[in-house]
Design a protein around this motif. Structure first.
Motif, PDB file in Angstrom:
ATOM      1  N   LEU A 310      90.023  15.686 -35.384  1.00  0.00           N
ATOM      2  CA  LEU A 310      90.608  16.990 -35.715  1.00  0.00           C
ATOM      3  C   LEU A 310      90.557  17.229 -37.225  1.00  0.00           C
ATOM      4  CD1 LEU A 310      93.735  16.974 -33.353  1.00  0.00           C
ATOM      5  CD2 LEU A 310      91.637  18.312 -33.074  1.00  0.00           C
ATOM      6  N   GLU A 311      90.823  16.175 -37.989  1.00  0.00           N
ATOM      7  CA  GLU A 311      90.768  16.296 -39.447  1.00  0.00           C
ATOM      8  C   GLU A 311      89.361  16.644 -39.908  1.00  0.00           C
ATOM      9  OE1 GLU A 311      91.436  13.544 -43.451  1.00  0.00           O
ATOM     10  OE2 GLU A 311      91.346  12.639 -41.466  1.00  0.00           O
ATOM     11  N   ILE A 312      88.361  15.947 -39.373  1.00  0.00           N
ATOM     12  CA  ILE A 312      86.969  16.196 -39.773  1.00  0.00           C
ATOM     13  C   ILE A 312      86.548  17.612 -39.392  1.00  0.00           C
ATOM     14  CG2 ILE A 312      84.581  15.550 -39.269  1.00  0.00           C
ATOM     15  CD1 ILE A 312      85.551  12.645 -39.108  1.00  0.00           C
ATOM     16  N   THR A 313      86.962  18.080 -38.219  1.00  0.00           N
ATOM     17  CA  THR A 313      86.634  19.441 -37.798  1.00  0.00           C
ATOM     18  C   THR A 313      87.239  20.462 -38.757  1.00  0.00           C
ATOM     19  OG1 THR A 313      86.531  18.756 -35.475  1.00  0.00           O
ATOM     20  CG2 THR A 313      86.820  21.102 -35.915  1.00  0.00           C
ATOM     21  N   ALA A 314      88.510  20.221 -39.151  1.00  0.00           N
ATOM     22  CA  ALA A 314      89.167  21.132 -40.090  1.00  0.00           C
ATOM     23  C   ALA A 314      88.464  21.106 -41.453  1.00  0.00           C
ATOM     24  CB  ALA A 314      90.639  20.754 -40.244  1.00  0.00           C
ATOM     25  N   GLN A 315      88.077  19.899 -41.906  1.00  0.00           N
ATOM     26  CA  GLN A 315      87.380  19.781 -43.190  1.00  0.00           C
ATOM     27  C   GLN A 315      86.027  20.496 -43.149  1.00  0.00           C
ATOM     28  OE1 GLN A 315      87.250  15.525 -43.749  1.00  0.00           O
ATOM     29  NE2 GLN A 315      89.145  15.488 -44.940  1.00  0.00           N
ATOM     30  N   LYS A 316      85.333  20.364 -42.037  1.00  0.00           N
ATOM     31  CA  LYS A 316      84.035  21.030 -41.908  1.00  0.00           C
ATOM     32  C   LYS A 316      84.198  22.543 -41.937  1.00  0.00           C
ATOM     33  CE  LYS A 316      79.959  21.533 -38.965  1.00  0.00           C
ATOM     34  NZ  LYS A 316      79.308  21.175 -37.690  1.00  0.00           N
ATOM     35  N   ASP A 317      85.195  23.054 -41.209  1.00  0.00           N
ATOM     36  CA  ASP A 317      85.432  24.503 -41.200  1.00  0.00           C
ATOM     37  C   ASP A 317      85.762  25.004 -42.599  1.00  0.00           C
ATOM     38  OD1 ASP A 317      84.997  24.545 -38.492  1.00  0.00           O
ATOM     39  OD2 ASP A 317      87.123  24.490 -37.944  1.00  0.00           O
ATOM     40  N   ASN A 318      86.576  24.233 -43.313  1.00  0.00           N
ATOM     41  CA  ASN A 318      86.932  24.629 -44.681  1.00  0.00           C
ATOM     42  C   ASN A 318      85.710  24.608 -45.591  1.00  0.00           C
ATOM     43  OD1 ASN A 318      88.953  25.067 -46.943  1.00  0.00           O
ATOM     44  ND2 ASN A 318      88.035  23.139 -47.594  1.00  0.00           N
ATOM     45  N   ARG A 319      84.887  23.548 -45.457  1.00  0.00           N
ATOM     46  CA  ARG A 319      83.688  23.457 -46.294  1.00  0.00           C
ATOM     47  C   ARG A 319      82.704  24.561 -45.971  1.00  0.00           C
ATOM     48  NH1 ARG A 319      82.968  22.427 -51.223  1.00  0.00           N
ATOM     49  NH2 ARG A 319      80.800  21.964 -51.737  1.00  0.00           N
ATOM     50  N   LEU A 320      82.606  24.923 -44.704  1.00  0.00           N
ATOM     51  CA  LEU A 320      81.717  26.013 -44.308  1.00  0.00           C
ATOM     52  C   LEU A 320      82.165  27.319 -44.965  1.00  0.00           C
ATOM     53  CD1 LEU A 320      79.404  27.158 -42.631  1.00  0.00           C
ATOM     54  CD2 LEU A 320      80.989  27.369 -40.704  1.00  0.00           C
ATOM     55  N   ASN A 321      83.467  27.553 -45.003  1.00  0.00           N
ATOM     56  CA  ASN A 321      83.977  28.757 -45.661  1.00  0.00           C
ATOM     57  C   ASN A 321      83.605  28.764 -47.144  1.00  0.00           C
ATOM     58  OD1 ASN A 321      85.163  29.748 -43.316  1.00  0.00           O
ATOM     59  ND2 ASN A 321      87.123  28.754 -43.712  1.00  0.00           N
ATOM     60  N   VAL A 322      83.747  27.582 -47.791  1.00  0.00           N
ATOM     61  CA  VAL A 322      83.405  27.477 -49.215  1.00  0.00           C
ATOM     62  C   VAL A 322      81.918  27.738 -49.435  1.00  0.00           C
ATOM     63  CG1 VAL A 322      83.281  25.894 -51.186  1.00  0.00           C
ATOM     64  CG2 VAL A 322      85.304  25.898 -49.716  1.00  0.00           C
ATOM     65  N   LEU A 323      81.078  27.148 -48.578  1.00  0.00           N
ATOM     66  CA  LEU A 323      79.629  27.324 -48.729  1.00  0.00           C
ATOM     67  C   LEU A 323      79.209  28.757 -48.437  1.00  0.00           C
ATOM     68  CD1 LEU A 323      78.247  24.027 -47.120  1.00  0.00           C
ATOM     69  CD2 LEU A 323      78.598  24.550 -49.534  1.00  0.00           C
ATOM     70  N   GLU A 324      79.827  29.371 -47.449  1.00  0.00           N
ATOM     71  CA  GLU A 324      79.509  30.767 -47.135  1.00  0.00           C
ATOM     72  C   GLU A 324      79.886  31.680 -48.294  1.00  0.00           C
ATOM     73  OE1 GLU A 324      81.508  31.468 -43.464  1.00  0.00           O
ATOM     74  OE2 GLU A 324      79.761  30.941 -42.233  1.00  0.00           O
ATOM     75  N   SER A 325      81.020  31.403 -48.923  1.00  0.00           N
ATOM     76  CA  SER A 325      81.429  32.187 -50.084  1.00  0.00           C
ATOM     77  C   SER A 325      80.447  31.999 -51.235  1.00  0.00           C
ATOM     78  CB  SER A 325      82.839  31.785 -50.522  1.00  0.00           C
ATOM     79  OG  SER A 325      83.783  32.056 -49.512  1.00  0.00           O
ATOM     80  N   ALA A 326      80.052  30.738 -51.468  1.00  0.00           N
ATOM     81  CA  ALA A 326      79.091  30.447 -52.539  1.00  0.00           C
ATOM     82  C   ALA A 326      77.739  31.101 -52.253  1.00  0.00           C
ATOM     83  CB  ALA A 326      78.927  28.937 -52.698  1.00  0.00           C
ATOM     84  N   PHE A 327      77.339  31.089 -50.985  1.00  0.00           N
ATOM     85  CA  PHE A 327      76.057  31.693 -50.589  1.00  0.00           C
ATOM     86  C   PHE A 327      76.090  33.203 -50.822  1.00  0.00           C
ATOM     87  CE2 PHE A 327      73.259  33.435 -47.197  1.00  0.00           C
ATOM     88  CZ  PHE A 327      72.060  32.928 -47.663  1.00  0.00           C
ATOM     89  N   ALA A 328      77.174  33.851 -50.374  1.00  0.00           N
ATOM     90  CA  ALA A 328      77.297  35.300 -50.552  1.00  0.00           C
ATOM     91  C   ALA A 328      77.335  35.667 -52.035  1.00  0.00           C
ATOM     92  CB  ALA A 328      78.557  35.804 -49.848  1.00  0.00           C
ATOM     93  N   LYS A 329      78.036  34.860 -52.829  1.00  0.00           N
ATOM     94  CA  LYS A 329      78.128  35.113 -54.265  1.00  0.00           C
ATOM     95  C   LYS A 329      76.765  34.950 -54.933  1.00  0.00           C
ATOM     96  CE  LYS A 329      80.652  33.664 -58.405  1.00  0.00           C
ATOM     97  NZ  LYS A 329      81.671  32.723 -58.943  1.00  0.00           N
ATOM     98  N   ALA A 330      76.018  33.906 -54.523  1.00  0.00           N
ATOM     99  CA  ALA A 330      74.692  33.667 -55.106  1.00  0.00           C
ATOM    100  C   ALA A 330      73.730  34.798 -54.755  1.00  0.00           C
ATOM    101  CB  ALA A 330      74.138  32.330 -54.621  1.00  0.00           C
ATOM    102  N   ILE A 331      73.769  35.261 -53.509  1.00  0.00           N
ATOM    103  CA  ILE A 331      72.920  36.378 -53.096  1.00  0.00           C
ATOM    104  C   ILE A 331      73.268  37.615 -53.906  1.00  0.00           C
ATOM    105  CG2 ILE A 331      72.427  37.988 -51.218  1.00  0.00           C
ATOM    106  CD1 ILE A 331      70.994  35.435 -50.775  1.00  0.00           C
ATOM    107  N   SER A 332      74.570  37.878 -54.045  1.00  0.00           N
ATOM    108  CA  SER A 332      75.020  39.054 -54.793  1.00  0.00           C
ATOM    109  C   SER A 332      74.574  38.989 -56.251  1.00  0.00           C
ATOM    110  CB  SER A 332      76.546  39.166 -54.707  1.00  0.00           C
ATOM    111  OG  SER A 332      77.021  40.208 -55.532  1.00  0.00           O
ATOM    112  N   GLN A 333      74.760  37.841 -56.881  1.00  0.00           N
ATOM    113  CA  GLN A 333      74.397  37.718 -58.291  1.00  0.00           C
ATOM    114  C   GLN A 333      72.881  37.739 -58.484  1.00  0.00           C
ATOM    115  OE1 GLN A 333      76.390  34.429 -60.149  1.00  0.00           O
ATOM    116  NE2 GLN A 333      78.393  35.411 -60.023  1.00  0.00           N
ATOM    117  N   ARG A 334      72.151  37.223 -57.502  1.00  0.00           N
ATOM    118  CA  ARG A 334      70.684  37.319 -57.583  1.00  0.00           C
ATOM    119  C   ARG A 334      70.257  38.782 -57.504  1.00  0.00           C
ATOM    120  NH1 ARG A 334      66.921  35.548 -52.667  1.00  0.00           N
ATOM    121  NH2 ARG A 334      67.822  37.531 -51.984  1.00  0.00           N
TER     122      ARG A 334
END
Length: 405
Positions: A310-334
């Motif tokens: 359960l902990e690993i699943t929660a960590q993965k979901d949180n990391r996915l949110n962080v990566l999605e935010s970083a991806f959207a920000k990188a696309i926007s800034q590009r």
């Protein structure tokens, strides 16, 4: 048509050369990096643990001497020797090996992540060096241009069409640009050191940077699930699988252990009797079984494994949110970088047109050197902003590449 093909070929060769040069630096950084070497050693240790998992309990040997010899029908026992070997239940060793292998897989993903992060750092530093070099080149061109204007101003002063103040203003502007160039030179030395340290080489090593970077004609469009194969997320999958293997191992260890042994007793002959088994030594094969009846640790481990998953699943979901935010920000800034680049391109064209008008006015005998300075300052601003847009575009592209490839 032929000219267009030539331009396309030049752009392709330039992009290929840039990619090859940067890739060579990245490969060198990976080969020299102490951090990557440390990760490789951790992976080697994890692989060796697979061999370690193939073990069975130590064989037990014991020997005893009877101080007071017990009498038996066949004689007095003088000494006893024993050997015992416990064996895990069927499949337990395989379960251990599978668990160790799953942990090694997770360590391997850590190597991949470390290499990608290093590649991103090298690329970002490389583009910063390009940014500084390109700005230095632009400053050199503008200083030369101002010197040309200075000559025109001196000529105008001689014929009474300009004042010495105009000449001084042009010289002051040259001094300011020279100062910016010297500041950039210091910035380059600092970034060159950082770049060389990423490659784990001498800080004074000369870094070769491509002379010109151009934006591609079109941007790559990525699918919504492009992040699915990011190693940072895959590592959580590997850790989840390792917990599954840990639970399988836990279930295997709950099974009984089987033991085999042999007792040997040394017997003395009875001197007062005569029979066939007089003084016959004793051999006693033994079989034993260990059963975890009162041990709750296996149930506790199962609960811990469930919680870890359960902990690993929660960590993965949180990391996915962080990566999605970083991806959207990188696309926007590009995309922002491309918009800014296109705007500066238009501004540069219009400022160049204004410069041509000023030159024509000089030919007719009328020129305002304040306008000259204003146009030159605008041109420099647009050129600097355009270089910054190129740097931003490629840095954000490197981040996108890290996130999805």
């Amino acid at each position: 048509m032929r000219n267009i093909l030539i331009i396309i070929c030049v752009l392709f060769v330039s992009a290929f050369a840039k990619a090859q040069q940067l890739q060579a630096y990245i490969q060198k950084a990976e080969g020299n990096s102490p951090e990557i070497q440390a990760y490789n050693l951790r992976y080697n240790i994890a692989e060796e643990k697979i061999n370690e998992a193939n073990w069975i309990p130590n064989t037990e040997f014991s020997a005893g001497y009877f101080v007071s010899e017990p009498e038996t029908r066949t004689g007095a026992q003088r000494a006893r020797f024993s050997a015992r070997q416990m064996l895990p239940w069927f499949g337990t060793i395989t379960a251990r090996e599978n668990y160790a292998s799953s942990m090694a897989d997770a360590e391997y993903v850590s190597i991949v992540i470390a290499k990608r992060k290093l590649a991103l750092s090298v690329a970002q530093s490389y583009y910063i060096l390009y940014d500084i070099t390109a700005k230095q080149k632009v400053l050199d061109e503008n200083i030369k241009l101002l010197k040309t204007y200075e000559k025109l101003a001196l000529t105008s002063v001689e014929v009474g069409k300009a004042s010495a103040v105009d000449v001084l203003r042009l010289q002051i502007r040259q001094n300011e640009l020279q100062q910016q160039k010297e500041v950039l030179a210091e910035a380059y030395l600092g970034e060159q050191t950082a770049f060389n340290k990423l490659l784990n080489q001498d800080k004074a090593t000369i870094v070769t940077v491509i002379e010109e970077l151009l934006l591609p004609s079109e941007d790559i469009v990525y699918a919504e699930n492009a992040l699915a194969l990011n190693p940072e997320l895959l590592k959580y999958d590997k850790l989840y699988e390792s917990i599954e293997q840990s639970e399988l191992l836990n279930q295997a260890e709950r099974n009984p252990m089987i033991g085999f042994g042999l007792d040997y007793a040394l017997v003395s002959e009875r001197p007062d009797m005569s029979f066939s088994d007089n003084g016959k030594d004793i051999f006693m094969p033994m079989v034993s079984v260990t059963i975890p009846i009162f041990n709750k640790k296996y149930s506790s481990r199962s609960k811990q494994n469930d919680l870890k998953q359960l902990e690993i699943t929660a960590q993965k979901d949180n990391r996915l949110n962080v990566l999605e935010s970083a991806f959207a920000k990188a696309i926007s800034q590009r995309n922002q970088a491309r918009i800014k680049y296109d705007t500066q391109e238009k501004n540069l064209k219009q400022s160049n047109d204004a410069e041509e008008i000023l030159i024509k006015n000089y030919e007719t005998g009328t020129i305002d050197f304040n306008d000259v300075l204003d146009i030159q300052e605008l041109q420099l601003k647009f050129q600097i902003n355009q270089i910054a847009s190129i740097q931003m575009y490629y840095i954000q592209s490197a981040i996108i590449n890290y996130l999805i490839n």
